[in-house]
Write an enzyme that holds these catalytic residues in place. Structure first.
Site, mmCIF file in Angstrom:
data_model
loop_
_atom_site.group_PDB
_atom_site.id
_atom_site.type_symbol
_atom_site.label_atom_id
_atom_site.label_comp_id
_atom_site.label_asym_id
_atom_site.label_seq_id
_atom_site.Cartn_x
_atom_site.Cartn_y
_atom_site.Cartn_z
ATOM 1 N N ARG A 55 55.066 29.640 54.967
ATOM 2 C CA ARG A 55 55.081 29.745 56.497
ATOM 3 C C ARG A 55 53.976 29.938 57.271
ATOM 4 N NH1 ARG A 55 60.661 31.111 59.230
ATOM 5 N NH2 ARG A 55 58.780 32.838 60.275
ATOM 6 N N ARG B 160 33.007 31.516 74.818
ATOM 7 C CA ARG B 160 34.885 31.033 75.034
ATOM 8 C C ARG B 160 34.269 29.213 75.250
ATOM 9 N NH1 ARG B 160 37.319 28.945 78.906
ATOM 10 N NH2 ARG B 160 39.631 28.953 79.287
ATOM 11 N N HIS C 141 36.206 25.100 74.135
ATOM 12 C CA HIS C 141 37.430 25.496 73.435
ATOM 13 C C HIS C 141 37.832 24.322 72.192
ATOM 14 C CE1 HIS C 141 38.705 25.316 78.162
ATOM 15 N NE2 HIS C 141 39.836 25.455 77.115
ATOM 16 N N LYS D 53 54.431 29.051 63.862
ATOM 17 C CA LYS D 53 54.514 30.566 64.750
ATOM 18 C C LYS D 53 53.622 30.669 65.364
ATOM 19 C CE LYS D 53 57.700 33.799 63.812
ATOM 20 N NZ LYS D 53 59.283 34.612 64.367
ATOM 21 N N GLU E 147 66.855 25.742 69.823
ATOM 22 C CA GLU E 147 66.631 26.968 69.515
ATOM 23 C C GLU E 147 66.848 27.663 70.085
ATOM 24 O OE1 GLU E 147 63.583 27.337 67.144
ATOM 25 O OE2 GLU E 147 61.968 26.405 67.861
HETATM 26 N N1 PDD Z 1 61.086 35.333 65.617
HETATM 27 N N2 PDD Z 1 62.475 30.373 66.181
HETATM 28 C C1 PDD Z 1 62.085 30.760 66.769
HETATM 29 C C2 PDD Z 1 61.097 30.342 68.774
HETATM 30 C C3 PDD Z 1 61.651 32.058 66.939
HETATM 31 O O1 PDD Z 1 60.823 33.075 66.789
HETATM 32 C C4 PDD Z 1 62.431 32.742 65.761
HETATM 33 C C5 PDD Z 1 62.286 33.973 65.101
HETATM 34 C C6 PDD Z 1 63.099 31.898 65.072
HETATM 35 C C7 PDD Z 1 64.403 32.928 63.385
HETATM 36 O O2 PDD Z 1 63.191 32.716 62.500
HETATM 37 P P1 PDD Z 1 63.374 34.294 61.532
HETATM 38 O O3 PDD Z 1 65.345 33.871 60.802
HETATM 39 O O4 PDD Z 1 62.575 33.396 60.175
HETATM 40 O O5 PDD Z 1 63.251 34.407 61.970
HETATM 41 C C8 PDD Z 1 63.168 31.348 65.064
HETATM 42 C C9 PDD Z 1 60.992 36.147 65.676
HETATM 43 C C10 PDD Z 1 62.091 37.568 65.097
HETATM 44 C C11 PDD Z 1 60.023 37.032 67.049
HETATM 45 O O6 PDD Z 1 59.598 36.358 67.608
HETATM 46 O O7 PDD Z 1 59.889 38.408 66.939
#
Ligand code: PDD
Length: 287
Positions: free
Chosen positions: A52, A100, A102, A147, A183
């Site tokens: 990922r 710095r 962008h 992420k 979420e």
């Molecule tokens: N976060 N959605 C968001 C916005 C997240 O940040 C996370 C995980 C999840 C769940 O993903 P996973 O099952 O792969 O952990 C969904 C981690 C745990 C954190 O920010 O600490």
């Protein structure tokens, strides 16, 4: 005891000043992270998390400097040096250090680090009795499948949850039909209605590794799974609800804002998925 971290290929005591103030992660949030469970010194779904992260880095055109095995070896070395067997492995990559401006700099080496912390303490009764959540407007951007380390909306949502004595905040968006849940601030959302397992569709949310595992488990058990737009009204009226994440695993949800779900009782299917996920964990630890 000295705690070590891994930074760009070497191990250092955790407070060693290593990152430049010109790092683009600091200046622009120009970076990505992962959080992986360490259980008995092994790592849960390690390759899925790294995939990922690597895919997201490719999307953002950040070169990914390590192979999976190198990272696994570094993570193992951290368990040895820090004497941590049950923990949370935090991994971060940033685009690196540059003046710095962008736009992407022409030449930078990414900064890459691993930090292994002991597993945070959470009362067992959360899993046994279920938790309360609140809703919070999803004020985030259009690339929530990445992420990234831009977590200010998530931080604000979680702080609001804490101040409301809730475990988590669920982000909400609006469409013509009403308010729907995307979420959690750090979790994925599930509901069960008439035997159907429902979860928010992958529409501008993070594809959670635990979410995917729960879907896989449910499908193997011949439970019907629907990835759909999860409206708040339906969620409140569901028979059972839970959230998932690397840290929370399968966590029953019994209240949202001031509304009890299923009179505040944890459902059988949730309990079943909770215990099946425990088994799944044992089968998916990687060295
Ligand atoms: N976060 N959605 C968001 C916005 C997240 O940040 C996370 C995980 C999840 C769940 O993903 P996973 O099952 O792969 O952990 C969904 C981690 C745990 C954190 O920010 O600490």
């Amino acid at each position: 005891m000295k705690i070590y971290i891994f930074f760009n290929g070497d191990f250092y005591p955790e407070k060693t000043p290593l990152l430049s103030i010109l790092d683009r992660g600091l200046c622009f949030g120009d970076g990505l992270f992962e959080l992986i469970r360490c259980i008995k010194g092994r790592f849960l779904l390690f390759s899925k998390h790294i995939k990922r992260m690597r895919d997201s880095a490719t999307f953002l055109e950040i070169p990914f400097p390590y192979g999976e095995n190198e990272l696994l070896n570094a993570a193992k070395e951290l368990t040895r040096r820090n004497k941590i067997k049950d923990g949370e492995l935090y991994i971060e990559i940033t685009r690196g250090e540059a003046p710095r401006y962008h736009q992407f700099p022409k030449k930078t080496e990414p900064n890459f680090f691993l930090v292994l912390n002991p597993l945070r303490e959470m009362p067992e009764e959360c899993w046994a009795r279920g938790v309360k959540v609140i809703t919070f407007p999803d004020i985030r951007w259009g690339y929530c499948h990445l992420k990234t380390i831009n977590l200010l909306p998530n931080v604000l949502a979680k702080e609001m949850a804490k101040n409301s004595n809730a475990y988590e905040a669920f982000f909400t968006r609006e469409d013509k039909k009403g308010t729907y849940l995307t979420e959690g601030s750090s979790s994925s959302i599930f509901a069960i209605k008439n035997g159907f397992l429902m979860t928010s569709e992958l529409d501008n949310i993070l594809p959670g590794t635990t979410r995917a595992a729960v879907i896989e488990i449910a499908m193997k058990r011949k439970i019907s799974v629907k990835e759909t737009r999860l409206y708040l009204k339906e969620f409140i009226e569901s028979d059972e609800a839970f959230l998932t994440s690397t840290v929370s695993e399968v966590m029953p949800v019994i209240k949202i804002n001031d509304r009890l779900i299923a009179s505040g009782m944890i459902g059988d299917l949730t309990l079943k998925l909770q215990s099946e996920y425990k088994k799944f964990i044992k089968e998916h630890l990687e060295w």
